[in-house]
Design a protein around this motif. Sequence first.
Motif, mmCIF file in Angstrom:
data_model
loop_
_atom_site.group_PDB
_atom_site.id
_atom_site.type_symbol
_atom_site.label_atom_id
_atom_site.label_comp_id
_atom_site.label_asym_id
_atom_site.label_seq_id
_atom_site.Cartn_x
_atom_site.Cartn_y
_atom_site.Cartn_z
ATOM 1 N N GLU A 244 5.075 -9.036 -19.270
ATOM 2 C CA GLU A 244 4.134 -7.948 -19.557
ATOM 3 C C GLU A 244 4.022 -6.967 -18.391
ATOM 4 N N ALA A 245 4.465 -7.393 -17.227
ATOM 5 C CA ALA A 245 4.198 -6.643 -16.003
ATOM 6 C C ALA A 245 4.768 -5.225 -16.027
ATOM 7 N N ALA A 246 6.032 -5.073 -16.453
ATOM 8 C CA ALA A 246 6.671 -3.760 -16.377
ATOM 9 C C ALA A 246 5.930 -2.715 -17.197
ATOM 10 N N SER A 247 5.442 -3.092 -18.367
ATOM 11 C CA SER A 247 4.754 -2.124 -19.222
ATOM 12 C C SER A 247 3.400 -1.712 -18.658
ATOM 13 N N GLN A 248 2.842 -2.519 -17.748
ATOM 14 C CA GLN A 248 1.534 -2.231 -17.163
ATOM 15 C C GLN A 248 1.634 -1.834 -15.688
ATOM 16 N N ALA A 249 2.862 -1.582 -15.214
ATOM 17 C CA ALA A 249 3.046 -1.304 -13.787
ATOM 18 C C ALA A 249 2.329 -0.029 -13.357
ATOM 19 N N ARG A 250 2.352 0.980 -14.199
ATOM 20 C CA ARG A 250 1.663 2.231 -13.849
ATOM 21 C C ARG A 250 0.151 2.027 -13.808
ATOM 22 N N ARG A 251 -0.381 1.313 -14.767
ATOM 23 C CA ARG A 251 -1.827 1.061 -14.779
ATOM 24 C C ARG A 251 -2.249 0.314 -13.509
ATOM 25 N N LEU A 252 -1.488 -0.708 -13.151
ATOM 26 C CA LEU A 252 -1.818 -1.477 -11.959
ATOM 27 C C LEU A 252 -1.738 -0.610 -10.704
ATOM 28 N N SER A 253 -0.702 0.211 -10.601
ATOM 29 C CA SER A 253 -0.538 1.078 -9.430
ATOM 30 C C SER A 253 -1.699 2.053 -9.299
ATOM 31 N N GLU A 254 -2.082 2.658 -10.416
ATOM 32 C CA GLU A 254 -3.208 3.593 -10.400
ATOM 33 C C GLU A 254 -4.508 2.897 -9.994
ATOM 34 N N ASP A 255 -4.761 1.739 -10.570
ATOM 35 C CA ASP A 255 -5.997 1.035 -10.267
ATOM 36 C C ASP A 255 -6.051 0.590 -8.808
ATOM 37 N N LEU A 256 -4.940 0.091 -8.290
ATOM 38 C CA LEU A 256 -4.892 -0.301 -6.880
ATOM 39 C C LEU A 256 -5.109 0.898 -5.967
ATOM 40 N N ALA A 257 -4.470 2.026 -6.304
ATOM 41 C CA ALA A 257 -4.590 3.223 -5.471
ATOM 42 C C ALA A 257 -6.024 3.729 -5.434
ATOM 43 N N LEU A 258 -6.686 3.788 -6.580
ATOM 44 C CA LEU A 258 -8.068 4.267 -6.611
ATOM 45 C C LEU A 258 -8.999 3.327 -5.838
ATOM 46 N N ALA A 259 -8.765 2.027 -5.937
ATOM 47 C CA ALA A 259 -9.564 1.076 -5.168
ATOM 48 C C ALA A 259 -9.355 1.290 -3.669
ATOM 49 N N PHE A 260 -8.107 1.496 -3.258
ATOM 50 C CA PHE A 260 -7.769 1.739 -1.846
ATOM 51 C C PHE A 260 -8.442 3.013 -1.344
ATOM 52 N N ALA B 192 0.818 -1.213 0.000
ATOM 53 C CA ALA B 192 0.000 0.000 0.000
ATOM 54 C C ALA B 192 0.852 1.264 0.000
ATOM 55 N N THR B 193 2.051 1.216 0.570
ATOM 56 C CA THR B 193 2.883 2.424 0.614
ATOM 57 C C THR B 193 3.342 2.849 -0.781
ATOM 58 N N PRO B 194 3.982 1.985 -1.576
ATOM 59 C CA PRO B 194 4.344 2.448 -2.928
ATOM 60 C C PRO B 194 3.133 2.731 -3.806
ATOM 61 N N VAL B 195 2.063 1.951 -3.656
ATOM 62 C CA VAL B 195 0.845 2.219 -4.425
ATOM 63 C C VAL B 195 0.351 3.634 -4.147
ATOM 64 N N SER B 196 0.280 3.989 -2.882
ATOM 65 C CA SER B 196 -0.242 5.304 -2.494
ATOM 66 C C SER B 196 0.729 6.414 -2.855
ATOM 67 N N ASN C 143 8.155 5.758 -12.373
ATOM 68 C CA ASN C 143 8.492 4.419 -12.844
ATOM 69 C C ASN C 143 9.140 3.575 -11.749
ATOM 70 N N VAL C 144 10.001 4.188 -10.959
ATOM 71 C CA VAL C 144 10.659 3.462 -9.873
ATOM 72 C C VAL C 144 9.618 2.938 -8.887
ATOM 73 N N ILE C 145 8.671 3.780 -8.526
ATOM 74 C CA ILE C 145 7.650 3.378 -7.554
ATOM 75 C C ILE C 145 6.733 2.311 -8.138
ATOM 76 N N ALA C 146 6.305 2.488 -9.387
ATOM 77 C CA ALA C 146 5.423 1.497 -10.005
ATOM 78 C C ALA C 146 6.107 0.136 -10.100
ATOM 79 N N LEU C 147 7.385 0.121 -10.400
ATOM 80 C CA LEU C 147 8.114 -1.143 -10.453
ATOM 81 C C LEU C 147 8.283 -1.738 -9.057
ATOM 82 N N ASP C 148 8.366 -0.875 -8.041
ATOM 83 C CA ASP C 148 8.435 -1.386 -6.673
ATOM 84 C C ASP C 148 7.116 -2.045 -6.270
ATOM 85 N N VAL C 149 6.016 -1.555 -6.816
ATOM 86 C CA VAL C 149 4.731 -2.234 -6.595
ATOM 87 C C VAL C 149 4.820 -3.674 -7.101
#
Length: 558
Positions: free
Chosen positions: A496-512, A390-394, A442-448
């Motif tokens: 495929e994960a790295a190219s979609q890391a930002r999308r995943l981070s955004e979606d997780l954050a909005l859900a949170f 949750a910390t890098p996502v947020s 990018n660093v944070i999204a990859l840390d997610v």
Amino acid sequence: MTSFARGQRVIGAATHYVENQPPWRVDVDEYALNAPLGGAVRAFGADWAQDGLREAGGVVGSGSFQRDAELANIHTPVAYSHDRWGYRLDEVEYDPSYHRVIGEAIARGAHTSAWADPRPGAHVARAAMFMLFAQVEPGHACPVSMTHAAVASIKGSPWIADTWLPRLHSRQYEARLIVEGEKASALIGMAMTEKQGGSDVRAGTTVGESMGGHAYQLTGHKWFCSAPMSDGFLVLAQTRRSGVDEGLTCLFVPRVLPHGMRNVFRIQRLKDKLGNRSNASAEVEFDGTVGFLVGEPGRGVRTIIEMVQRTRLDCVLGTAAGMRQSLAEALWHARGRAAFGALLVDQPAMTGVLADLALEYEAAMLTGMRLAQLFEAEASDRDVALRRLATPVSKYWVCKRGPQHAYEALECLGGNGYTESFPLARRYREQPVMAIWEGSGNVIALDVLRALTRDRDSGDAFADELGSTAGASVALDRHVDRTLGLLQRLTADPGEAASQARRLSEDLALAFQASLMLRHAPGRDAEAFIAARLGEERGAQYGVLPIGTDAAAIVARH
């Protein structure tokens, strides 16, 4: 400050009276006016801290504190490499206003109160205090945050902790570099980044040669050193002992050595930054500099990981604090200025913008407060797993939202917002640093992705957190299903994960955030937030709220 500057009429001295201008927003209680923050303090277990927060709210809202915040950013730090006789000095001079600001924050425990008095709710209370001070003057929050976070790394090394932790816990503030035994308090900075590495700290070339025991002698250069007048610094270096490479190691570099001599800490120049002007950032050289081992040799990244988690938390808190300042100034202006026959706040188009800014702030604030709760001393294994993700996502999402939020609030003030006489121009410059510090997007999204790969429990804990509001919102349920599906897909397909890391981070954050709003905000506000961010009527800009939103009621609460 003259009465004329405060907006009062000067009889017989003006060609006409200027009407339709709001009074200066000064001498206000920033905590009492911030009902959502007070509610969050109670909801997350720190109701006992209310009195101290109310007192601090009056301090940071006072005219004198606001003036100091302004002066600290006008009269920026100056570096002096040598004294008048040509001897190395390596000091940074700050305006006295800066010292008054940081002294007030330290006196109220905005730095290490959660460590010094670890009772239930301590990290939540400290987070609220930190936000109050960062709302008005953000630059000083850098060393305050680093001092708080450094405790997590230092406490496991008793050869440092026994001497230094009592100083870090102190609520005194002493700006001078003086003989170690005479100074009862201390602040901590960091010097990690090098020219050739940036976020890739393993690419650093600073070398530490063992001197025996826990001591190393450093040679190298750091491209960014935060708060160079701190009393000690956490530094990463490639260490060697008896000719054998140990790997990347974390070291503690004091400005003054135990016997009272100044350590070698050569300040080359200060950075000319876009924002964060009151706080100095420097380039520094190490040449025979003494540092002391923190943690284990060759385990530098592991040693600093908990510290990094806490500074990332403070990036979320600092951004939320900036959103509160932006919102408060926009609301104040809109309630005090009329146009086309009505107050701005009552104009439907403006009401919608203000309501949307308020929703964004509350979601960011609740995110930061929930994260702070996950860092409490009594945190469960599930809490630890949840905060790892949750910390890098947020951090990724909230800090990305900060600059646009500041801009939209600035626009609410029209031309006044674009001038340096009002604080929102400064805030607009300030918000981007939170998205860059401790890892850019990018660093944070990859840390997610790393969190999900290395700690499988973190994904399960996050899903459990979202499950607490399952069934409360159709739009959120659909979004959560899509997001968890994407999460499973990306963890199964690393290519495929790295190219979609930002999308995943955004979606997780909005859900949170949506889940937190459902649990802790009024139902009307939570529904509006979800519809505006996840619903079919969502818009790309602030102020595009779904039809039927009671924007006036949302604004009134803030």
